[in-house]
Write a protein that holds these residues in place. Structure first.
Motif, PDB file in Angstrom:
ATOM      1  N   LEU A  54       0.792  -1.228   0.000  1.00 36.34           N
ATOM      2  CA  LEU A  54       0.000   0.000   0.000  1.00 36.34           C
ATOM      3  C   LEU A  54       0.825   1.278   0.000  1.00 36.34           C
ATOM      4  O   LEU A  54       0.304   2.344  -0.328  1.00 36.34           O
ATOM      5  CB  LEU A  54      -0.960   0.002   1.201  1.00 36.34           C
ATOM      6  N   GLY A  55       2.083   1.185   0.370  1.00 34.66           N
ATOM      7  CA  GLY A  55       2.946   2.354   0.342  1.00 34.66           C
ATOM      8  C   GLY A  55       2.414   3.510   1.171  1.00 34.66           C
ATOM      9  O   GLY A  55       2.025   3.359   2.323  1.00 34.66           O
ATOM     10  N   ARG A  56       2.354   4.687   0.555  1.00 30.85           N
ATOM     11  CA  ARG A  56       1.960   5.927   1.236  1.00 30.85           C
ATOM     12  C   ARG A  56       0.559   5.835   1.851  1.00 30.85           C
ATOM     13  O   ARG A  56       0.280   6.447   2.875  1.00 30.85           O
ATOM     14  CB  ARG A  56       2.044   7.089   0.237  1.00 30.85           C
ATOM     15  N   GLN A  57      -0.310   5.074   1.248  1.00 32.24           N
ATOM     16  CA  GLN A  57      -1.675   4.936   1.749  1.00 32.24           C
ATOM     17  C   GLN A  57      -1.702   4.343   3.163  1.00 32.24           C
ATOM     18  O   GLN A  57      -2.641   4.543   3.923  1.00 32.24           O
ATOM     19  CB  GLN A  57      -2.487   4.073   0.799  1.00 32.24           C
ATOM     20  N   CYS A  58      -0.649   3.649   3.515  1.00 29.31           N
ATOM     21  CA  CYS A  58      -0.525   3.053   4.849  1.00 29.31           C
ATOM     22  C   CYS A  58      -0.623   4.104   5.946  1.00 29.31           C
ATOM     23  O   CYS A  58      -1.213   3.846   6.998  1.00 29.31           O
ATOM     24  CB  CYS A  58       0.836   2.370   4.964  1.00 29.31           C
ATOM     25  N   VAL A  59      -0.062   5.268   5.710  1.00 31.88           N
ATOM     26  CA  VAL A  59      -0.101   6.341   6.710  1.00 31.88           C
ATOM     27  C   VAL A  59      -1.550   6.692   7.027  1.00 31.88           C
ATOM     28  O   VAL A  59      -1.924   6.830   8.197  1.00 31.88           O
ATOM     29  CB  VAL A  59       0.667   7.583   6.194  1.00 31.88           C
ATOM     30  N   ASP A  60      -2.370   6.818   6.009  1.00 27.77           N
ATOM     31  CA  ASP A  60      -3.778   7.153   6.206  1.00 27.77           C
ATOM     32  C   ASP A  60      -4.536   6.031   6.908  1.00 27.77           C
ATOM     33  O   ASP A  60      -5.427   6.290   7.728  1.00 27.77           O
ATOM     34  CB  ASP A  60      -4.451   7.469   4.875  1.00 27.77           C
ATOM     35  N   LEU A  61      -4.189   4.789   6.614  1.00 27.90           N
ATOM     36  CA  LEU A  61      -4.871   3.657   7.238  1.00 27.90           C
ATOM     37  C   LEU A  61      -4.485   3.517   8.707  1.00 27.90           C
ATOM     38  O   LEU A  61      -5.327   3.189   9.545  1.00 27.90           O
ATOM     39  CB  LEU A  61      -4.607   2.385   6.441  1.00 27.90           C
ATOM     40  N   TRP A  62      -3.216   3.767   9.034  1.00 30.08           N
ATOM     41  CA  TRP A  62      -2.827   3.790  10.439  1.00 30.08           C
ATOM     42  C   TRP A  62      -3.571   4.903  11.167  1.00 30.08           C
ATOM     43  O   TRP A  62      -4.040   4.718  12.297  1.00 30.08           O
ATOM     44  CB  TRP A  62      -1.315   3.975  10.605  1.00 30.08           C
ATOM     45  N   ALA A  63      -3.690   6.058  10.515  1.00 29.02           N
ATOM     46  CA  ALA A  63      -4.423   7.175  11.125  1.00 29.02           C
ATOM     47  C   ALA A  63      -5.872   6.779  11.390  1.00 29.02           C
ATOM     48  O   ALA A  63      -6.438   7.111  12.443  1.00 29.02           O
ATOM     49  CB  ALA A  63      -4.343   8.412  10.241  1.00 29.02           C
ATOM     50  N   GLU A  64      -6.482   6.059  10.461  1.00 29.53           N
ATOM     51  CA  GLU A  64      -7.864   5.604  10.654  1.00 29.53           C
ATOM     52  C   GLU A  64      -7.966   4.660  11.853  1.00 29.53           C
ATOM     53  O   GLU A  64      -8.889   4.769  12.668  1.00 29.53           O
ATOM     54  CB  GLU A  64      -8.364   4.906   9.394  1.00 29.53           C
ATOM     55  N   ALA A  65      -7.017   3.748  11.959  1.00 30.77           N
ATOM     56  CA  ALA A  65      -7.026   2.793  13.075  1.00 30.77           C
ATOM     57  C   ALA A  65      -6.822   3.505  14.412  1.00 30.77           C
ATOM     58  O   ALA A  65      -7.542   3.244  15.383  1.00 30.77           O
ATOM     59  CB  ALA A  65      -5.949   1.733  12.868  1.00 30.77           C
ATOM     60  N   ILE A  66      -5.855   4.410  14.461  1.00 32.01           N
ATOM     61  CA  ILE A  66      -5.585   5.135  15.699  1.00 32.01           C
ATOM     62  C   ILE A  66      -6.782   6.008  16.069  1.00 32.01           C
ATOM     63  O   ILE A  66      -7.176   6.078  17.232  1.00 32.01           O
ATOM     64  CB  ILE A  66      -4.287   5.958  15.574  1.00 32.01           C
ATOM     65  N   ALA A  67      -7.384   6.646  15.082  1.00 33.46           N
ATOM     66  CA  ALA A  67      -8.559   7.478  15.344  1.00 33.46           C
ATOM     67  C   ALA A  67      -9.691   6.645  15.930  1.00 33.46           C
ATOM     68  O   ALA A  67     -10.363   7.069  16.883  1.00 33.46           O
ATOM     69  CB  ALA A  67      -9.014   8.168  14.056  1.00 33.46           C
ATOM     70  N   ALA A  68      -9.905   5.471  15.397  1.00 31.76           N
ATOM     71  CA  ALA A  68     -10.991   4.609  15.879  1.00 31.76           C
ATOM     72  C   ALA A  68     -10.799   4.248  17.341  1.00 31.76           C
ATOM     73  O   ALA A  68     -11.728   4.359  18.148  1.00 31.76           O
ATOM     74  CB  ALA A  68     -11.084   3.346  15.017  1.00 31.76           C
ATOM     75  N   VAL A  69      -9.594   3.826  17.709  1.00 28.51           N
ATOM     76  CA  VAL A  69      -9.382   3.410  19.099  1.00 28.51           C
ATOM     77  C   VAL A  69      -9.254   4.602  20.042  1.00 28.51           C
ATOM     78  O   VAL A  69      -9.610   4.507  21.216  1.00 28.51           O
ATOM     79  CB  VAL A  69      -8.187   2.434  19.242  1.00 28.51           C
ATOM     80  N   ALA A  70      -8.791   5.743  19.538  1.00 25.40           N
ATOM     81  CA  ALA A  70      -8.677   6.945  20.374  1.00 25.40           C
ATOM     82  C   ALA A  70     -10.061   7.489  20.719  1.00 25.40           C
ATOM     83  O   ALA A  70     -10.332   7.841  21.869  1.00 25.40           O
ATOM     84  CB  ALA A  70      -7.843   8.011  19.675  1.00 25.40           C
ATOM     85  N   ARG A  71     -10.946   7.552  19.726  1.00 28.39           N
ATOM     86  CA  ARG A  71     -12.310   8.034  19.986  1.00 28.39           C
ATOM     87  C   ARG A  71     -13.068   7.086  20.916  1.00 28.39           C
ATOM     88  O   ARG A  71     -13.866   7.515  21.734  1.00 28.39           O
ATOM     89  CB  ARG A  71     -13.074   8.211  18.672  1.00 28.39           C
ATOM     90  N   ALA A  72     -12.812   5.799  20.782  1.00 30.77           N
ATOM     91  CA  ALA A  72     -13.499   4.806  21.612  1.00 30.77           C
ATOM     92  C   ALA A  72     -12.949   4.755  23.036  1.00 30.77           C
ATOM     93  O   ALA A  72     -13.632   4.284  23.946  1.00 30.77           O
ATOM     94  CB  ALA A  72     -13.393   3.418  20.969  1.00 30.77           C
ATOM     95  N   ASN A  73     -11.730   5.245  23.230  1.00 28.36           N
ATOM     96  CA  ASN A  73     -11.063   5.187  24.535  1.00 28.36           C
ATOM     97  C   ASN A  73     -10.449   6.548  24.854  1.00 28.36           C
ATOM     98  O   ASN A  73      -9.223   6.663  24.998  1.00 28.36           O
ATOM     99  CB  ASN A  73      -9.970   4.114  24.506  1.00 28.36           C
TER     100      ASN A  73
END
Length: 132
Positions: A54-73
């Motif tokens: 995925l290359g550069r797109q990985c940065v955005d996907l990590w951001a999505e994952a971190i956002a999901a768990v940060a908002r939930a916790n």
């Protein structure tokens, strides 16, 4: 539990619908696991493989994952940020985190020497309904 967390995290990188929501529902252990993997070089083989594809797109996907768990916790996220210099990603996420301490972090970032930090802090404060 970490197998289930890894499955949903990988699901984000495989563009499986609802994976971020399911990851968020896995609670504080999902927060711990996602942040651990994000800051680690020892990641599950499938996630590593996807990162290579995925290359550069990985940065955005990590951001999505971190956002999901940060908002939930939110409390856990703010506890984790204590004593750390927030990144621009953190400043963006804090606009959607339901914890009053987020405002304190954002207000402190308004004096950051880098324009991008100040910009994201201001935008997040506005999203929180607060005026800088």
């Amino acid at each position: 539990m970490s197998d289930e967390i890894d499955r949903e995290l990988i699901g984000i990188f495989e563009f499986r619908k609802g994976a971020a929501d399911r990851l968020a529902e896995l609670g504080p252990s999902a927060f711990d696991r996602v942040l651990h993997l994000y800051h680690s070089t020892d990641i599950p083989p499938r996630l590593s493989e996807l990162g290579g594809q995925l290359g550069r797109q990985c940065v955005d996907l990590w951001a999505e994952a971190i956002a999901a768990v940060a908002r939930a916790n939110p409390g856990k996220y703010l506890d984790w940020l204590t004593g750390r210099q927030p990144s621009t990603l953190d400043l963006v996420l804090l606009g959607d985190v339901d914890d009053a301490r987020a405002s304190t972090v954002l207000r402190a970032a308004l004096d950051h020497p880098e324009w991008l930090h100040r910009h994201h802090a201001q935008e997040s404060l506005v999203r929180r309904g607060e005026w800088p």
